[in-house]
Design an enzyme around this catalytic site. Structure first.
Site, mmCIF file in Angstrom:
data_model
loop_
_atom_site.group_PDB
_atom_site.id
_atom_site.type_symbol
_atom_site.label_atom_id
_atom_site.label_comp_id
_atom_site.label_asym_id
_atom_site.label_seq_id
_atom_site.Cartn_x
_atom_site.Cartn_y
_atom_site.Cartn_z
ATOM 1 C CG HIS A 37 -1.875 -1.087 1.344
ATOM 2 N ND1 HIS A 37 -1.797 -2.073 2.297
ATOM 3 C CD2 HIS A 37 -2.969 -1.374 0.594
ATOM 4 C CE1 HIS A 37 -2.816 -2.913 2.138
ATOM 5 N NE2 HIS A 37 -3.519 -2.521 1.117
ATOM 6 C CG ASP A 150 -5.351 -7.692 -5.353
ATOM 7 O OD1 ASP A 150 -5.597 -8.836 -4.954
ATOM 8 O OD2 ASP A 150 -4.918 -6.799 -4.596
ATOM 9 C CD GLN A 153 -8.999 -5.049 -6.523
ATOM 10 O OE1 GLN A 153 -9.780 -5.610 -5.786
ATOM 11 N NE2 GLN A 153 -7.990 -4.341 -6.050
ATOM 12 C CE LYS A 184 6.880 -6.224 2.072
ATOM 13 N NZ LYS A 184 7.446 -6.205 3.416
#
Ligand code: PAF
Length: 284
Positions: A37, A150, A153, A184
């Site tokens: 992130h 992802d 996604q 991660k």
């Protein structure tokens, strides 16, 4: 850094930033933030004058037997991580703020969502697209940042943005890995010490595939079999799927003769981990 919980508060801030001519980067997350992130926040910070991070464990993207209740949460730690990264606004709404009584409108991207994780998690991408579309409308960003981990996604959101004419650039950011190669993920926190060791098998399979490709192998069946056998050696691991697909359409490929995505999902104990790599075809 401001931390707000209502849509009205976000709209007020965004309106004033827009009036000042600031560009806005959005990093949508479900919290329990990690270096993956942080890399999205760093990219957003570099490209935009203001950065919004949303932290919302979106109930409608979890299936009935999935981990909504146990999904890891630590808002206080997340706030510190965002502050350090120079984030300007955190939006961390309640479920009732996002989904008011009688909520009944969904965004469903067809086709792309039938493949890979979509097959195993019915309704998941409908939940993801719906919340992401809502977050786009609430925060009105110029750019939004998603991790390549992802991969499906990311492909689905790019499709949605194109199909529904959102005026937002979707930026995919590289996978961030632990020193031993494990991608991660907030869900890594579920792994016991033994499972954590076993989880390296996803990356080992990827490394082997990349080596075979480097040595000239192009048959998906052969590479796939080798990846299966690496993971099969690990008693705590159970393969959900390993698939090679066209990067845009997510349709299966049998030979690596175009840019392709190799995506895998593997259960390590009860924890389902995903990983992937992209094969870039060199045209001769
Ligand atoms: O990738 C995630 O964390 C979530 O799927 C997202 C994009 C924040 C939507 O809830």
């Amino acid at each position: 850094m401001e931390v707000v919980t209502t849509i009205e508060q976000v709209r007020k801030q965004v309106k004033s930033w827009r009036q000042s001519g600031y560009s806005i980067g959005l990093v949508p997350t479900m919290g329990f933030l990690h270096e993956g992130h942080q890399s999205l926040m760093a990219a957003a910070k570099k490209d935009n004058q203001k950065v919004i991070v949303t932290i919302f464990v979106n109930p409608i993207q979890f299936g009935p037997s999935e981990d909504l209740a146990s999904y890891p949460r630590d808002l206080e730690r997340d706030k510190i991580a965002c502050e350090k990264m120079g984030v300007d606004l955190i939006f961390c709404p309640s479920a009732s703020e996002m989904y008011t009584a009688h909520f009944n409108s969904y965004v469903d991207v067809n086709g792309l969502t039938d493949a890979l994780c979509g097959k195993k998690r019915p309704g998941h991408f409908k939940g993801v697209c719906t919340v992401v579309a809502k977050l786009f409308n609430i925060t009105q960003p110029n750019r939004a940042y998603f991790g390549q981990k992802d991969a499906q996604q990311l492909a689905v959101i790019k499709r949605m943005v194109k199909d529904l004419n959102f005026d937002i650039d979707i930026i995919g950011c590289p996978i961030v890995r632990e020193s031993d190669g494990l991608a991660k993920s907030s869900r890594n926190s579920y792994l016991s010490p033994n499972e954590r060791i076993a989880a390296i098998c996803l990356y080992q399979a990827i490394e082997l595939a990349n080596l075979m490709i480097k040595q000239g192998e192009r048959s998906v069946a052969i590479i796939d079999a080798a990846m299966h056998s690496v993971i099969a050696k690990q008693p705590l691991a159970k393969i959900d799927y390993i698939e090679f697909v066209d990067q845009q359409t997510l349709k299966s490929v049998e030979l690596l003769e175009q840019d392709s995505l190799c995506a895998l999902a593997v259960f390590i104990g009860k924890t389902r981990l995903i990983d992937n790599f992209i094969y870039q075809h060199q045209h001769s």
